[in-house]
Design an enzyme around this catalytic site. Structure first.
Site, PDB file in Angstrom:
ATOM      1  N   ASN A   7      25.246  38.354  39.797  1.00  0.00           N
ATOM      2  CA  ASN A   7      26.433  39.040  40.308  1.00  0.00           C
ATOM      3  C   ASN A   7      26.837  38.411  41.646  1.00  0.00           C
ATOM      4  OD1 ASN A   7      28.007  40.890  41.884  1.00  0.00           O
ATOM      5  ND2 ASN A   7      27.568  42.464  40.369  1.00  0.00           N
ATOM      6  N   HIS A  10      29.224  39.605  46.285  1.00  0.00           N
ATOM      7  CA  HIS A  10      29.083  39.567  47.746  1.00  0.00           C
ATOM      8  C   HIS A  10      29.316  38.190  48.357  1.00  0.00           C
ATOM      9  CE1 HIS A  10      28.529  43.715  47.682  1.00  0.00           C
ATOM     10  NE2 HIS A  10      27.445  43.658  46.935  1.00  0.00           N
ATOM     11  N   HIS A  43      32.416  42.369  39.646  1.00  0.00           N
ATOM     12  CA  HIS A  43      32.998  43.709  39.537  1.00  0.00           C
ATOM     13  C   HIS A  43      34.382  43.659  40.176  1.00  0.00           C
ATOM     14  CE1 HIS A  43      32.372  48.316  40.422  1.00  0.00           C
ATOM     15  NE2 HIS A  43      33.496  48.066  39.802  1.00  0.00           N
ATOM     16  N   ARG A  45      36.857  45.616  41.528  1.00  0.00           N
ATOM     17  CA  ARG A  45      37.016  47.014  41.952  1.00  0.00           C
ATOM     18  C   ARG A  45      38.490  47.345  42.123  1.00  0.00           C
ATOM     19  NH1 ARG A  45      31.875  49.280  43.850  1.00  0.00           N
ATOM     20  NH2 ARG A  45      33.102  51.105  44.333  1.00  0.00           N
ATOM     21  N   ARG A  49      37.926  45.069  47.006  1.00  0.00           N
ATOM     22  CA  ARG A  49      37.260  44.827  48.298  1.00  0.00           C
ATOM     23  C   ARG A  49      36.482  43.512  48.330  1.00  0.00           C
ATOM     24  NH1 ARG A  49      32.555  49.429  48.147  1.00  0.00           N
ATOM     25  NH2 ARG A  49      34.328  50.767  47.744  1.00  0.00           N
ATOM     26  N   HIS A  50      36.091  43.015  47.157  1.00  0.00           N
ATOM     27  CA  HIS A  50      35.441  41.695  47.155  1.00  0.00           C
ATOM     28  C   HIS A  50      36.137  40.762  46.156  1.00  0.00           C
ATOM     29  CE1 HIS A  50      33.099  43.925  44.198  1.00  0.00           C
ATOM     30  NE2 HIS A  50      32.363  44.526  45.102  1.00  0.00           N
ATOM     31  N   GLU A  70      32.572  43.597  35.225  1.00  0.00           N
ATOM     32  CA  GLU A  70      32.294  45.028  35.422  1.00  0.00           C
ATOM     33  C   GLU A  70      33.588  45.677  35.879  1.00  0.00           C
ATOM     34  OE1 GLU A  70      29.339  45.252  38.422  1.00  0.00           O
ATOM     35  OE2 GLU A  70      27.758  44.529  37.131  1.00  0.00           O
ATOM     36  N   THR A 101      27.973  50.915  43.334  1.00  0.00           N
ATOM     37  CA  THR A 101      27.962  51.853  42.210  1.00  0.00           C
ATOM     38  C   THR A 101      26.776  52.803  42.363  1.00  0.00           C
ATOM     39  OG1 THR A 101      28.735  49.942  40.967  1.00  0.00           O
ATOM     40  CG2 THR A 101      28.233  51.912  39.702  1.00  0.00           C
ATOM     41  N   GLU A 151      23.955  49.055  29.544  1.00  0.00           N
ATOM     42  CA  GLU A 151      23.209  48.522  30.684  1.00  0.00           C
ATOM     43  C   GLU A 151      22.587  49.725  31.376  1.00  0.00           C
ATOM     44  OE1 GLU A 151      24.984  45.505  33.181  1.00  0.00           O
ATOM     45  OE2 GLU A 151      23.927  46.249  34.941  1.00  0.00           O
ATOM     46  N   HIS A 191      20.917  46.940  38.701  1.00  0.00           N
ATOM     47  CA  HIS A 191      21.238  47.647  39.950  1.00  0.00           C
ATOM     48  C   HIS A 191      19.992  47.821  40.825  1.00  0.00           C
ATOM     49  CE1 HIS A 191      23.324  50.035  42.902  1.00  0.00           C
ATOM     50  NE2 HIS A 191      24.411  49.499  42.388  1.00  0.00           N
ATOM     51  N   GLY A 192      20.070  47.216  41.989  1.00  0.00           N
ATOM     52  CA  GLY A 192      18.990  47.356  42.972  1.00  0.00           C
ATOM     53  C   GLY A 192      17.764  46.512  42.677  1.00  0.00           C
ATOM     54  N   GLY A 213      22.521  41.054  41.864  1.00  0.00           N
ATOM     55  CA  GLY A 213      23.409  40.468  42.858  1.00  0.00           C
ATOM     56  C   GLY A 213      22.864  40.483  44.271  1.00  0.00           C
TER      57      GLY A 213
HETATM   58  N1  PXP Z   1      24.900  46.162  37.252  1.00  0.00           N
HETATM   59  C1  PXP Z   1      25.969  46.959  37.544  1.00  0.00           C
HETATM   60  C2  PXP Z   1      26.619  47.709  36.442  1.00  0.00           C
HETATM   61  C3  PXP Z   1      26.466  47.037  38.864  1.00  0.00           C
HETATM   62  O1  PXP Z   1      27.514  47.835  39.132  1.00  0.00           O
HETATM   63  C4  PXP Z   1      25.865  46.255  39.860  1.00  0.00           C
HETATM   64  C5  PXP Z   1      26.420  46.277  41.247  1.00  0.00           C
HETATM   65  O2  PXP Z   1      27.720  45.768  41.252  1.00  0.00           O
HETATM   66  C6  PXP Z   1      24.777  45.437  39.506  1.00  0.00           C
HETATM   67  C7  PXP Z   1      24.301  45.432  38.202  1.00  0.00           C
HETATM   68  C8  PXP Z   1      24.079  44.568  40.501  1.00  0.00           C
HETATM   69  O3  PXP Z   1      23.462  45.377  41.448  1.00  0.00           O
HETATM   70  P1  PXP Z   1      22.766  44.716  42.715  1.00  0.00           P
HETATM   71  O4  PXP Z   1      23.858  44.062  43.510  1.00  0.00           O
HETATM   72  O5  PXP Z   1      22.155  45.895  43.404  1.00  0.00           O
HETATM   73  O6  PXP Z   1      21.768  43.732  42.207  1.00  0.00           O
END
Ligand code: PXP
Length: 239
Positions: A7, A10, A43, A45, A49-50, A70, A101, A151, A191-192, A213
């Site tokens: 991802n 950023h 993503h 948005r 914003r990015h 996304e 998210t 996901e 995520h995370g 990401g």
């Molecule tokens: N998957 C989804 C659906 C997300 O919304 C995000 C954040 O944009 C990620 C994965 C990646 O998350 P992270 O940036 O925390 O790795």
């Protein structure tokens, strides 16, 4: 082999700090692919914003792997996706004020709208995934409304305050993953996830792809983006 979707949101966040053109997300995508990424995730948005519309168009033209977009189910974003036709769309919830998210999409309460969007995207031959919490009822509805993949949201696992909570959250994701496979849905997660916690999730049977990401971008500050992607790919491979 579990795939790595990188991802690059950023990269665009940093670019937008000075409202200029560097660093360029398309350049980042090429580096990520050279370092072993199996796909590029962005993503788009609602507040842009990015990542912006131009980034998505350029990525679609230039990347050689797969583009995973996304997005929320808002009408203008859905119309944009139908025009661009990314390889994958992952439907996510979106709140203007959130930093990132905050959880999975609630398909139980928004079933009709989401079902319409899934069908519109699939008519365009886009593979559709839905970002949901590891919850059996959400998985059932994802199947019913025609999603190809889910996901699973790994944020609660990643943010767990101690080992006991992390183990509990991991068990939830493992059980949900089994159920996803039983229903013959594709299984992704994200995520995370970071270099310390990723292996627990990468080990799950049937896992197709992890979307990561923030931790990769943070590591890139110190070791470079190519190396940061490569190290994550190694972690997933050697789970
Ligand atoms: N998957 C989804 C659906 C997300 O919304 C995000 C954040 O944009 C990620 C994965 C990646 O998350 P992270 O940036 O925390 O790795």
């Amino acid at each position: 082999m579990v795939k790595l979707g990188v991802n690059i949101d950023h990269i665009a966040s940093i670019r937008n700090l000075r409202k200029g053109v560097f660093p360029d997300p398309v350049f980042a995508a090429k580096i990520a692919e050279d370092a072993g990424a199996d796909g590029i995730t962005v993503h788009l948005r609602e507040d842009r914003r990015h990542i912006n519309d131009g980034d998505v168009k350029n990525l679609k033209r230039i990347i050689k792997t797969k583009l995973n977009l996304e997005m929320s189910v808002s009408a203008d974003i859905v119309a944009f996706a139908k025009k661009i036709v990314p390889d994958y769309v992952c439907l996510v919830p979106e709140k203007r004020q959130e930093l990132t998210t905050e959880g999975g999409l609630d398909i139980i309460s928004n079933k009709k709208k989401i079902e319409e969007v899934v069908s519109e995207l699939k008519n365009k031959k886009i593979v559709v995934s839905i970002f949901i919490d590891p919850d059996f009822e959400q998985i059932n509805i994802a199947k019913k409304i025609g999603a190809d993949f889910v996901e699973l949201h790994t944020g609660n696992y990643a943010d767990a305050k101690n080992k006991i909570i992390r183990k509990k959250e991991l068990a939830k994701i493992q059980k949900a993953s089994e159920y996803v496979l039983q229903l013959d849905l594709g299984l992704n997660a994200g995520h995370g996830l970071d270099y310390e916690n990723v292996q627990g999730i990468a080990k799950i049977r049937g896992m197709n792809e992890l979307n990561i990401g923030y931790s990769i971008i943070c590591r890139a500050v110190f070791v470079g983006f190519f190396q940061a992607v490569k190290e994550m790919k190694e972690k997933i491979k050697n789970k």
